[in-house]
Design an enzyme around this catalytic site. Structure first.
Site: not given
Ligand code: SDX
Length: 393
Positions: A273, A330
């Site tokens: 998140h 989710d």
């Molecule tokens: C919602 O904003 C809100 O409030 C949204 C929400 C709402 O109520 O409106 O809460 C609803 O959208 C919840 C989120 C739902 N999405 C997912 O579950 C999709 C999977 N999650 C990710 O794609 C990710 O965690 C995000 C998009 C939710 C957040 O991304 P960030 O905070 O920008 O994190 P990042 O992409 O910068 O990742 C940081 C690191 C990376 O690794 P490194 O580059 O440091 O090696 O964490 C890793 C990412 O690859 N990472 C994940 C991951 N999420 C982040 N690795 C594996 N699986 C994941 N889900």
């Protein structure tokens, strides 16, 4: 930056464009979520979708009379114009319900163009009620269309949630009795989704609203933003992920290794998140509900066990701990929606119905205040420095 390597932050510029809002408070490190100061845990267990909608929109809990009047007005705006019902037949039955939802909401505005002045208090009130009343009906029609069943008319003798369940699962030829377990569980899930401060779809609604666009157009834009798998579309993506793991026979450990190695960009959907760097408080409540609902419905779903195994492994793995990745709202919702009988492609539509009151509250806070300036996100320019077109100097 290119010449000096410094950024705006190095010059002490702080992002002063942060949105000011009095609606929802989140503390991502502590895992705190409050709607107008009330903890989500108390609202989810004791309130109703419409009572929380009133709280978000007007800032205080409604009196019993206010809530009864609000409920009554919404019940009497559930009918769609008969022409709008024909709109659905123009779309293929394979259309994703989220596409149907955003298109139909946009089309809805064409019936109220003379009553959609975003600075007219009467129009704002009327269209707030129209949106709350009609979005669930449009959603149910998108569901019925996707399964080739006839649309039902709303039943105004039922509560908001029960009417929605009947519109989705009732059929013309049979009486329909609402399952109280499903009704209570859906009420709680909708409350958990009602607002979440400046997430991508809410920011979209605010930005569109700040241009003077009406509620319908702004909400339609928010629905499209929510559709993405990194946002609301994640609840659908979680079920697809769990199904793929189960069908492939791949071990959970092997899948987690693929996620850690970022093989083919695979992610653990429903984890991580932008704000919560701790357990999403909503995920905790949804997980509790999942156990209760499936037990009360007498359903045992191996995908719930698989989700719990995934969570257990991830929470004890340094890769996820170092990146502060926890289950978000989710991760478990889809298992409950599936147990209720909703097809996977309806899951994000349910998220949209939950989020509607927050969108409406934030639209009013951002777009209708006559002193609000048009939204204009800042940028840090990283492109080419000035240069001349060949032959001009
Ligand atoms: C919602 O904003 C809100 O409030 C949204 C929400 C709402 O109520 O409106 O809460 C609803 O959208 C919840 C989120 C739902 N999405 C997912 O579950 C999709 C999977 N999650 C990710 O794609 C990710 O965690 C995000 C998009 C939710 C957040 O991304 P960030 O905070 O920008 O994190 P990042 O992409 O910068 O990742 C940081 C690191 C990376 O690794 P490194 O580059 O440091 O090696 O964490 C890793 C990412 O690859 N990472 C994940 C991951 N999420 C982040 N690795 C594996 N699986 C994941 N889900």
């Amino acid at each position: 930056t290119r010449q000096t390597g410094l950024t705006a932050l190095d010059y002490g510029f702080v992002n002063t464009a942060a949105t000011r809002s009095a609606i929802t408070f989140i503390d991502g490190d502590q895992g705190i979520l409050r709607y107008r100061g009330y903890p989500i845990e108390q609202l989810a267990k004791n309130s109703t979708y419409l009572e929380v909608a009133w709280l978000l929109i007007y800032g205080e809990l409604p009196t019993a009379d206010q809530l009864a009047d609000f409920d009554e007005r919404i019940r009497h705006h559930t009918l769609l114009h008969e022409d709008l019902k024909r709109f659905f037949s123009a779309l293929p039955h394979t259309a994703h319900p989220m596409s149907v939802l955003s298109s139909a909401v946009s089309a809805l505005s064409t019936y109220y163009e003379n009553e959609s002045d975003p600075h007219n208090p009467e129009h704002i009130e009327l269209n707030t009620v129209r949106m709350l009343a009609k979005l669930p009906v449009i959603a149910a029609y998108a569901h019925k269309k996707s399964i080739g069943q006839a649309f039902l008319y709303p039943d105004n003798s039922l509560s908001f949630v029960d009417n929605f369940l009947k519109l989705n699962f009732g059929v013309m030829s049979e009486p329909y009795e609402v399952n109280p377990v499903m009704s209570r569980a859906l009420e709680r899930l909708l409350i958990l989704h009602e607002d979440h401060e400046q997430n991508a779809s809410t920011s979209t609604v605010r930005l569109v609203g700040s241009t003077g666009a009406n509620q319908f157009s702004s909400i339609s834009a928010g629905i499209n933003a929510l559709y993405g798998p990194l946002h609301g579309g994640a609840n659908e993506a979680v079920l697809e992920m769990l199904g793929r793991i189960r069908e492939s026979g791949e071990s959970v450990q092997r899948f987690v290794e693929r996620v850690k190695n970022k093989e083919d960009g695979v992610k653990l959907m429903g984890f991580g998140h932008r704000v919560y760097k701790n357990y999403d408080p909503r995920a905790k409540l949804v997980k509790e509900s999942a156990d209760e609902v499936l037990a009360e419905l007498g359903i045992s779903d191996p995908l719930l066990d698989l989700a719990k195994e995934l969570e257990e492994i991830a929470l004890n793995d340094d890769y996820f701990r170092e990146r502060r990745l926890y289950p978000n709202v989710d991760f478990y919702t889809g298992v409950i929606y599936k147990a209720m009988g909703f097809p996977t492609r309806m899951f994000t539509v349910l998220f949209a119905i939950g989020r509607l009151p927050g969108w409406l509250a934030q639209w009013r806070e951002a777009g209708t205040d006559t002193h609000t300036k048009i939204g204009r996100p800042q940028q840090l320019y990283t492109g080419a420095v000035r240069r001349d077109y060949p032959g001009t100097v």
